[in-house]
Each structure stands twice: as C-alpha cells, then as structure tokens.
Design a protein around this motif. Structure first.
Motif, PDB file in Angstrom:
ATOM      1  N   MET A   1      -9.087  12.124  -3.493  1.00 56.43           N
ATOM      2  CA  MET A   1      -7.868  11.578  -4.091  1.00 56.43           C
ATOM      3  C   MET A   1      -6.724  11.578  -3.086  1.00 56.43           C
ATOM      4  O   MET A   1      -5.975  10.615  -2.960  1.00 56.43           O
ATOM      5  CB  MET A   1      -7.486  12.428  -5.317  1.00 56.43           C
ATOM      6  CG  MET A   1      -6.293  11.889  -6.060  1.00 56.43           C
ATOM      7  SD  MET A   1      -6.710  10.368  -6.970  1.00 56.43           S
ATOM      8  CE  MET A   1      -5.150  10.058  -7.773  1.00 56.43           C
ATOM      9  N   LYS A   2      -6.628  12.684  -2.374  1.00 58.62           N
ATOM     10  CA  LYS A   2      -5.565  12.802  -1.391  1.00 58.62           C
ATOM     11  C   LYS A   2      -5.752  11.794  -0.273  1.00 58.62           C
ATOM     12  O   LYS A   2      -4.796  11.172   0.205  1.00 58.62           O
ATOM     13  CB  LYS A   2      -5.542  14.226  -0.827  1.00 58.62           C
ATOM     14  CG  LYS A   2      -4.404  14.472   0.136  1.00 58.62           C
ATOM     15  CD  LYS A   2      -4.395  15.912   0.583  1.00 58.62           C
ATOM     16  CE  LYS A   2      -3.243  16.162   1.556  1.00 58.62           C
ATOM     17  NZ  LYS A   2      -3.238  17.564   2.040  1.00 58.62           N
ATOM     18  N   GLY A   3      -7.011  11.611   0.159  1.00 55.13           N
ATOM     19  CA  GLY A   3      -7.297  10.650   1.214  1.00 55.13           C
ATOM     20  C   GLY A   3      -6.951   9.232   0.783  1.00 55.13           C
ATOM     21  O   GLY A   3      -6.460   8.431   1.581  1.00 55.13           O
ATOM     22  N   TRP A   4      -7.249   8.916  -0.473  1.00 51.32           N
ATOM     23  CA  TRP A   4      -6.934   7.580  -1.001  1.00 51.32           C
ATOM     24  C   TRP A   4      -5.431   7.336  -0.984  1.00 51.32           C
ATOM     25  O   TRP A   4      -4.963   6.250  -0.622  1.00 51.32           O
ATOM     26  CB  TRP A   4      -7.474   7.482  -2.418  1.00 51.32           C
ATOM     27  CG  TRP A   4      -7.093   6.198  -3.119  1.00 51.32           C
ATOM     28  CD1 TRP A   4      -7.744   5.018  -3.034  1.00 51.32           C
ATOM     29  CD2 TRP A   4      -5.993   6.010  -3.982  1.00 51.32           C
ATOM     30  NE1 TRP A   4      -7.110   4.074  -3.786  1.00 51.32           N
ATOM     31  CE2 TRP A   4      -6.012   4.662  -4.395  1.00 51.32           C
ATOM     32  CE3 TRP A   4      -4.976   6.854  -4.458  1.00 51.32           C
ATOM     33  CZ2 TRP A   4      -5.064   4.137  -5.261  1.00 51.32           C
ATOM     34  CZ3 TRP A   4      -4.030   6.315  -5.314  1.00 51.32           C
ATOM     35  CH2 TRP A   4      -4.078   4.973  -5.715  1.00 51.32           C
ATOM     36  N   PHE A   5      -4.646   8.347  -1.365  1.00 48.15           N
ATOM     37  CA  PHE A   5      -3.183   8.213  -1.405  1.00 48.15           C
ATOM     38  C   PHE A   5      -2.610   8.025  -0.007  1.00 48.15           C
ATOM     39  O   PHE A   5      -1.720   7.210   0.212  1.00 48.15           O
ATOM     40  CB  PHE A   5      -2.574   9.463  -2.061  1.00 48.15           C
ATOM     41  CG  PHE A   5      -1.067   9.437  -2.100  1.00 48.15           C
ATOM     42  CD1 PHE A   5      -0.385   8.650  -3.016  1.00 48.15           C
ATOM     43  CD2 PHE A   5      -0.333  10.199  -1.180  1.00 48.15           C
ATOM     44  CE1 PHE A   5       0.995   8.633  -3.040  1.00 48.15           C
ATOM     45  CE2 PHE A   5       1.044  10.169  -1.197  1.00 48.15           C
ATOM     46  CZ  PHE A   5       1.722   9.392  -2.135  1.00 48.15           C
ATOM     47  N   VAL A   6      -3.124   8.787   0.950  1.00 43.75           N
ATOM     48  CA  VAL A   6      -2.653   8.661   2.337  1.00 43.75           C
ATOM     49  C   VAL A   6      -2.957   7.276   2.877  1.00 43.75           C
ATOM     50  O   VAL A   6      -2.140   6.652   3.558  1.00 43.75           O
ATOM     51  CB  VAL A   6      -3.298   9.745   3.217  1.00 43.75           C
ATOM     52  CG1 VAL A   6      -2.982   9.494   4.695  1.00 43.75           C
ATOM     53  CG2 VAL A   6      -2.819  11.130   2.804  1.00 43.75           C
ATOM     54  N   GLY A   7      -4.144   6.755   2.548  1.00 45.61           N
ATOM     55  CA  GLY A   7      -4.528   5.420   3.000  1.00 45.61           C
ATOM     56  C   GLY A   7      -3.610   4.360   2.430  1.00 45.61           C
ATOM     57  O   GLY A   7      -3.214   3.415   3.120  1.00 45.61           O
ATOM     58  N   LEU A   8      -3.301   4.528   1.132  1.00 45.39           N
ATOM     59  CA  LEU A   8      -2.402   3.561   0.483  1.00 45.39           C
ATOM     60  C   LEU A   8      -1.009   3.612   1.100  1.00 45.39           C
ATOM     61  O   LEU A   8      -0.390   2.573   1.358  1.00 45.39           O
ATOM     62  CB  LEU A   8      -2.330   3.873  -1.011  1.00 45.39           C
ATOM     63  CG  LEU A   8      -1.373   2.986  -1.825  1.00 45.39           C
ATOM     64  CD1 LEU A   8      -1.801   1.526  -1.761  1.00 45.39           C
ATOM     65  CD2 LEU A   8      -1.320   3.479  -3.284  1.00 45.39           C
ATOM     66  N   LEU A   9      -0.539   4.849   1.319  1.00 48.42           N
ATOM     67  CA  LEU A   9       0.786   5.010   1.908  1.00 48.42           C
ATOM     68  C   LEU A   9       0.840   4.398   3.305  1.00 48.42           C
ATOM     69  O   LEU A   9       1.817   3.732   3.679  1.00 48.42           O
ATOM     70  CB  LEU A   9       1.140   6.498   1.968  1.00 48.42           C
ATOM     71  CG  LEU A   9       2.529   6.839   2.526  1.00 48.42           C
ATOM     72  CD1 LEU A   9       3.620   6.229   1.637  1.00 48.42           C
ATOM     73  CD2 LEU A   9       2.706   8.359   2.608  1.00 48.42           C
ATOM     74  N   LEU A  10      -0.222   4.607   4.076  1.00 48.70           N
ATOM     75  CA  LEU A  10      -0.287   4.050   5.425  1.00 48.70           C
ATOM     76  C   LEU A  10      -0.289   2.526   5.379  1.00 48.70           C
ATOM     77  O   LEU A  10       0.386   1.870   6.187  1.00 48.70           O
ATOM     78  CB  LEU A  10      -1.546   4.565   6.126  1.00 48.70           C
ATOM     79  CG  LEU A  10      -1.745   4.104   7.581  1.00 48.70           C
ATOM     80  CD1 LEU A  10      -0.580   4.578   8.446  1.00 48.70           C
ATOM     81  CD2 LEU A  10      -3.068   4.627   8.125  1.00 48.70           C
ATOM     82  N   ALA A  11      -1.025   1.973   4.410  1.00 49.55           N
ATOM     83  CA  ALA A  11      -1.076   0.515   4.270  1.00 49.55           C
ATOM     84  C   ALA A  11       0.302  -0.043   3.936  1.00 49.55           C
ATOM     85  O   ALA A  11       0.711  -1.093   4.441  1.00 49.55           O
ATOM     86  CB  ALA A  11      -2.094   0.130   3.200  1.00 49.55           C
ATOM     87  N   ILE A  12       1.036   0.666   3.062  1.00 48.59           N
ATOM     88  CA  ILE A  12       2.375   0.225   2.678  1.00 48.59           C
ATOM     89  C   ILE A  12       3.318   0.262   3.880  1.00 48.59           C
ATOM     90  O   ILE A  12       4.090  -0.668   4.121  1.00 48.59           O
ATOM     91  CB  ILE A  12       2.920   1.106   1.536  1.00 48.59           C
ATOM     92  CG1 ILE A  12       2.111   0.866   0.249  1.00 48.59           C
ATOM     93  CG2 ILE A  12       4.398   0.816   1.303  1.00 48.59           C
ATOM     94  CD1 ILE A  12       2.479   1.792  -0.888  1.00 48.59           C
ATOM     95  N   VAL A  13       3.237   1.346   4.651  1.00 56.19           N
ATOM     96  CA  VAL A  13       4.096   1.486   5.837  1.00 56.19           C
ATOM     97  C   VAL A  13       3.811   0.368   6.834  1.00 56.19           C
ATOM     98  O   VAL A  13       4.727  -0.260   7.378  1.00 56.19           O
ATOM     99  CB  VAL A  13       3.888   2.866   6.490  1.00 56.19           C
ATOM    100  CG1 VAL A  13       4.585   2.919   7.851  1.00 56.19           C
ATOM    101  CG2 VAL A  13       4.413   3.965   5.584  1.00 56.19           C
ATOM    102  N   ILE A  14       2.508   0.108   7.080  1.00 54.95           N
ATOM    103  CA  ILE A  14       2.132  -0.952   8.013  1.00 54.95           C
ATOM    104  C   ILE A  14       2.616  -2.309   7.505  1.00 54.95           C
ATOM    105  O   ILE A  14       3.108  -3.140   8.260  1.00 54.95           O
ATOM    106  CB  ILE A  14       0.602  -0.960   8.228  1.00 54.95           C
ATOM    107  CG1 ILE A  14       0.170   0.316   8.966  1.00 54.95           C
ATOM    108  CG2 ILE A  14       0.170  -2.194   9.019  1.00 54.95           C
ATOM    109  CD1 ILE A  14      -1.332   0.458   9.091  1.00 54.95           C
ATOM    110  N   GLY A  15       2.471  -2.526   6.186  1.00 51.19           N
ATOM    111  CA  GLY A  15       2.900  -3.789   5.593  1.00 51.19           C
ATOM    112  C   GLY A  15       4.402  -3.988   5.734  1.00 51.19           C
ATOM    113  O   GLY A  15       4.865  -5.080   6.094  1.00 51.19           O
ATOM    114  N   VAL A  16       5.160  -2.939   5.427  1.00 50.07           N
ATOM    115  CA  VAL A  16       6.617  -3.030   5.547  1.00 50.07           C
ATOM    116  C   VAL A  16       7.025  -3.267   6.993  1.00 50.07           C
ATOM    117  O   VAL A  16       7.913  -4.082   7.288  1.00 50.07           O
ATOM    118  CB  VAL A  16       7.284  -1.746   5.005  1.00 50.07           C
ATOM    119  CG1 VAL A  16       8.775  -1.725   5.344  1.00 50.07           C
ATOM    120  CG2 VAL A  16       7.074  -1.638   3.499  1.00 50.07           C
TER     121      VAL A  16
END
Length: 202
Positions: A1-16
């Motif tokens: 679960m934690k890994g999934w959240f970090v991945g999502l957060l990283l994707a958002i940062v890269i997208g922004v």
C-alpha cells in the motif's frame, strides 16, 4: 500500500513538473515569436524608408541631367515616367501583410531602378557630362541611397529568415500556428544585384 502511494505521488510530481516545463516553454516561445515579428516589421519599415529616400532625392538628379543639352531625351523621359508611378504609390500602405501591395511596390521600384541605370549608362558615354561637378555630386548621392537600400534589405532578410525559421519548425511552429503567425516574404536579388524580388511564402 505504501509503495503504491509513493508511486502515485511520484507520478503526480513528475506530471506537475512536466506541465510546468511545457507551460514555461510555451510562454517563452510565444514571447520569442512576438519579439522576432516585431524586429522583422521594424526592419521592413527601414526598407520602405530607404526606397522613399531615393524617390525624394530623384528630382535633384533629374533636374541636373536635364540641364545637359547634348543628353538623349528618351532615357530621361523613361525615367520621368517610372518616377511618376512611384510618387503616385502610397508607400504607407505597403506592409508584409499585404502581398499584392508589396509586390506592386517592389515592381515599381525595380522599374525605376532599370530606367535610372539605363540613363546612367547613357551618361557614362558622354565624357563632357559624367566628369562635371554637378553630375558627380548627384551620382554620389544616388550611390549612397542605393547602398542604404541594399543594407536595409540585408538587415530585413536576416530578421525575416530568423523569424521564418522559428515559426516554420516543430515544435515552435505549433505555437505559431495557434497564434496565427506564419512565414513572412523576403527579398532575393537578380543576377545584376539591383532588382530585388519578393519571395512569397503562401
């Protein structure tokens, strides 16, 4: 679960970050295109001004050559006819956005150049005329005006080609298309280097 959240957060940062980079590039490209267009328009005004300066100085040249009774009348009459057409034209209406008026303006200026240099060729055969001080003075003035025209065209072509390269290449051309900005016409010279022609980029 934690890994999934970090991945999502990283994707958002890269997208922004990606959106920010694209936005900054778009704004910078937009500003650069406007700057290049302004420089191109400004240098084109100097071309028209240089031509107009030659027109304004021609009466002095014509008056001088008409004072020589041995000079043939026909080339003088041809120059007067070409001169009259250029004085009837509205130089202020000539813009890069009006291809027809621009083409007509250059054609009239080239006709004037042809008549002018035809007359000069005739004068060069009259040693008693071409060595007189009044003729040497107006001939020097005319040569200086022609050099100003050539220099103005060279500066304009430099700016126009840089602008055209910017709006004609991907990806900046995409931004230019959204802005409604397209390539500008520019000048090319004939073999005699005295008769520039407009290259249209429709």
């Amino acid at each position: 679960m934690k890994g999934w959240f970090v991945g999502l957060l990283l994707a958002i940062v890269i997208g922004v970050f990606g959106i920010t980079v694209i936005s900054v590039w778009t704004v910078a490209t937009h500003a650069r295109i406007l700057t290049l267009e302004e420089r191109t328009e400004d240098t084109f005004v100097t071309v028209v001004t240089a031509y107009q300066k030659r027109i304004d100085g021609l009466p002095r040249f014509i008056q001088t050559v008409r004072s020589f009774p041995t000079l043939e009348k026909e080339p003088i009459a041809a120059l007067l006819e070409a001169y009259a057409k250029t004085t009837n034209a509205d130089a202020g209406a000539v813009t890069l956005g009006k291809p027809m008026s621009l083409r007509d303006f250059i054609m009239e200026q080239n006709a004037l150049s042809f008549s002018l240099y035809r007359l000069i060729t005739v004068i060069e055969r009259h040693l008693e005329i071409k060595k007189t001080e009044p003729y040497l003075i107006v001939r020097a003035e005319l040569r200086a005006q022609d050099e100003q025209i050539a220099a103005a065209i060279t500066r304009f072509n430099t700016e126009a080609i840089e602008y055209n390269n910017r709006v004609g290449r991907i990806p900046s051309g995409i931004i230019a298309g959204f802005m409604g900005k397209f390539k500008k016409p520019y000048f090319e010279f004939g073999k005699d280097q005295k008769a520039p022609v407009i290259v249209r980029l429709d």
